[in-house]
Design a protein around this motif. Sequence first.
Motif, PDB file in Angstrom:
ATOM      1  N   THR A  13     -13.540  -0.735   5.039  1.00  0.00           N
ATOM      2  CA  THR A  13     -13.555  -2.028   4.337  1.00  0.00           C
ATOM      3  C   THR A  13     -14.919  -2.696   4.478  1.00  0.00           C
ATOM      4  OG1 THR A  13     -12.871  -3.325   6.267  1.00  0.00           O
ATOM      5  CG2 THR A  13     -11.110  -2.384   4.888  1.00  0.00           C
ATOM      6  N   TRP A  14     -15.134  -3.725   3.620  1.00  0.00           N
ATOM      7  CA  TRP A  14     -16.360  -4.513   3.723  1.00  0.00           C
ATOM      8  C   TRP A  14     -16.400  -5.282   5.031  1.00  0.00           C
ATOM      9  CZ3 TRP A  14     -21.126  -5.410   3.128  1.00  0.00           C
ATOM     10  CH2 TRP A  14     -21.672  -6.680   3.341  1.00  0.00           C
ATOM     11  N   GLU A  15     -15.277  -5.774   5.478  1.00  0.00           N
ATOM     12  CA  GLU A  15     -15.262  -6.553   6.731  1.00  0.00           C
ATOM     13  C   GLU A  15     -15.774  -5.717   7.895  1.00  0.00           C
ATOM     14  OE1 GLU A  15     -12.900  -8.538   3.800  1.00  0.00           O
ATOM     15  OE2 GLU A  15     -12.756  -6.464   4.532  1.00  0.00           O
ATOM     16  N   VAL A  16     -15.292  -4.504   8.006  1.00  0.00           N
ATOM     17  CA  VAL A  16     -15.741  -3.621   9.089  1.00  0.00           C
ATOM     18  C   VAL A  16     -17.218  -3.280   8.913  1.00  0.00           C
ATOM     19  CG1 VAL A  16     -15.430  -1.352  10.166  1.00  0.00           C
ATOM     20  CG2 VAL A  16     -13.433  -2.673   9.418  1.00  0.00           C
ATOM     21  N   GLY A  28     -30.861  -4.888   5.979  1.00  0.00           N
ATOM     22  CA  GLY A  28     -31.888  -4.393   5.079  1.00  0.00           C
ATOM     23  C   GLY A  28     -32.216  -2.920   5.185  1.00  0.00           C
ATOM     24  N   VAL A  29     -31.532  -2.167   6.055  1.00  0.00           N
ATOM     25  CA  VAL A  29     -31.830  -0.737   6.144  1.00  0.00           C
ATOM     26  C   VAL A  29     -31.237  -0.015   4.927  1.00  0.00           C
ATOM     27  CG1 VAL A  29     -31.808  -0.865   8.669  1.00  0.00           C
ATOM     28  CG2 VAL A  29     -29.760  -0.063   7.459  1.00  0.00           C
ATOM     29  N   PRO A  30     -31.819   1.084   4.493  1.00  0.00           N
ATOM     30  CA  PRO A  30     -31.223   1.851   3.395  1.00  0.00           C
ATOM     31  C   PRO A  30     -29.831   2.345   3.786  1.00  0.00           C
ATOM     32  CG  PRO A  30     -33.491   2.532   3.786  1.00  0.00           C
ATOM     33  CD  PRO A  30     -33.107   1.658   4.936  1.00  0.00           C
ATOM     34  N   VAL A  31     -28.888   2.264   2.858  1.00  0.00           N
ATOM     35  CA  VAL A  31     -27.511   2.651   3.171  1.00  0.00           C
ATOM     36  C   VAL A  31     -26.937   3.555   2.079  1.00  0.00           C
ATOM     37  CG1 VAL A  31     -27.004   0.603   4.550  1.00  0.00           C
ATOM     38  CG2 VAL A  31     -26.566   0.560   2.085  1.00  0.00           C
ATOM     39  N   LYS A  32     -25.999   4.396   2.498  1.00  0.00           N
ATOM     40  CA  LYS A  32     -25.246   5.235   1.558  1.00  0.00           C
ATOM     41  C   LYS A  32     -23.811   4.717   1.496  1.00  0.00           C
ATOM     42  CE  LYS A  32     -23.378   9.267   2.590  1.00  0.00           C
ATOM     43  NZ  LYS A  32     -21.988   9.249   2.035  1.00  0.00           N
ATOM     44  N   VAL A  33     -23.354   4.442   0.294  1.00  0.00           N
ATOM     45  CA  VAL A  33     -21.977   4.006   0.065  1.00  0.00           C
ATOM     46  C   VAL A  33     -21.226   5.156  -0.595  1.00  0.00           C
ATOM     47  CG1 VAL A  33     -20.473   2.402  -1.157  1.00  0.00           C
ATOM     48  CG2 VAL A  33     -22.633   1.592  -0.169  1.00  0.00           C
ATOM     49  N   GLY A  34     -20.187   5.635   0.080  1.00  0.00           N
ATOM     50  CA  GLY A  34     -19.418   6.760  -0.438  1.00  0.00           C
ATOM     51  C   GLY A  34     -18.107   6.333  -1.064  1.00  0.00           C
ATOM     52  N   PHE A  39     -14.267   2.928  -3.354  1.00  0.00           N
ATOM     53  CA  PHE A  39     -12.939   2.907  -3.982  1.00  0.00           C
ATOM     54  C   PHE A  39     -12.064   1.792  -3.433  1.00  0.00           C
ATOM     55  CE2 PHE A  39     -13.125   7.731  -5.088  1.00  0.00           C
ATOM     56  CZ  PHE A  39     -13.998   7.437  -6.122  1.00  0.00           C
ATOM     57  N   ARG A  40     -12.341   1.319  -2.249  1.00  0.00           N
ATOM     58  CA  ARG A  40     -11.600   0.178  -1.679  1.00  0.00           C
ATOM     59  C   ARG A  40     -12.160  -1.148  -2.209  1.00  0.00           C
ATOM     60  NH1 ARG A  40      -8.460  -1.451   2.842  1.00  0.00           N
ATOM     61  NH2 ARG A  40      -8.326  -3.718   2.706  1.00  0.00           N
ATOM     62  N   PHE A  57     -27.850   4.108  -1.879  1.00  0.00           N
ATOM     63  CA  PHE A  57     -27.510   5.407  -2.458  1.00  0.00           C
ATOM     64  C   PHE A  57     -26.002   5.387  -2.685  1.00  0.00           C
ATOM     65  CE2 PHE A  57     -26.886  10.138  -1.019  1.00  0.00           C
ATOM     66  CZ  PHE A  57     -26.400  10.468  -2.271  1.00  0.00           C
ATOM     67  N   LEU A  58     -25.578   5.371  -3.946  1.00  0.00           N
ATOM     68  CA  LEU A  58     -24.161   5.347  -4.291  1.00  0.00           C
ATOM     69  C   LEU A  58     -23.694   6.795  -4.464  1.00  0.00           C
ATOM     70  CD1 LEU A  58     -21.610   3.788  -4.891  1.00  0.00           C
ATOM     71  CD2 LEU A  58     -22.398   3.485  -7.248  1.00  0.00           C
ATOM     72  N   ASP A  59     -22.922   7.251  -3.496  1.00  0.00           N
ATOM     73  CA  ASP A  59     -22.573   8.666  -3.358  1.00  0.00           C
ATOM     74  C   ASP A  59     -21.152   8.915  -3.856  1.00  0.00           C
ATOM     75  OD1 ASP A  59     -22.450  11.320  -2.508  1.00  0.00           O
ATOM     76  OD2 ASP A  59     -21.944  10.787  -0.448  1.00  0.00           O
ATOM     77  N   LEU A  60     -21.001   9.049  -5.186  1.00  0.00           N
ATOM     78  CA  LEU A  60     -19.682   9.252  -5.776  1.00  0.00           C
ATOM     79  C   LEU A  60     -19.476  10.667  -6.308  1.00  0.00           C
ATOM     80  CD1 LEU A  60     -19.182   5.864  -7.674  1.00  0.00           C
ATOM     81  CD2 LEU A  60     -18.513   6.475  -5.337  1.00  0.00           C
TER      82      LEU A  60
END
Length: 236
Positions: A13-16, A28-34, A39-40, A57-60
């Motif tokens: 979740t976004w909260e976590v 501000g660090v580069p992040v990968k969202v899977g 999907f949540r 990086f949107l990893d779909l």
Amino acid sequence: MNKAIYLALDFPTWEVTEQFLKNNQLHGVPVKVGMELFFREGPAIIEKLKANNHPIFLDLKLHDIPTTVMKAMKNLAALEVDIVNVHALGGSDMIEHAKEGLLKGSSKHKTKLIAVTILTSHDKETMNNQLLIPGELRENAVHLAYTAKQSGADGVVCSVYEAGSIKEKCGNSFLTVTPGIRLANSSLDDQKRVATLKIAKENDADILVIGRSITKAENPYQAYQQAVEEWGNGIK
């Protein structure tokens, strides 16, 4: 974009996610969202991360008929992330349509399109015996990378061990994004073709994706800084 480290946000979740980033001073660090997180939370997660200046990086790993992928990419282009991906096994037509969708979806933001070659959770035995793809991992990854380049992709997702060969075939400007990166003494988890940052450097990887070696570390901030120092991308 070269020589960046993307932190895999493999949280439910976004909260976590927000709590982890704040508690460990990783603003501000580069992040990968899977898939799990996207999907949540949907596109809102991208806007929240962009508001905190995270390159994304949107990893779909899109893999469908060309028209469907093009329409999906047109929608994703509006999110204006840094990188999106498809499966190279979708073929040339699908990759070309993915690129077309990105260009149609946003004229002002240049999202990089990369194609997944062979997942780092696969080894040669899995590829040959379960997927029924003959040959060696390296030669198949290089072939898929070259196909992706010819179809308009900006780079590929590959293991560290194929990155150098892909550069030789596709040119130095063709991006190699390498997951399965582990800090020293980290567990393999469900990955099979993993590597340290030292090996990644030696094999001409451009962008690293690191997840559990940092997110499960006793001190994630310290682990991230260790990775940055070893990789030398200058983020402090």
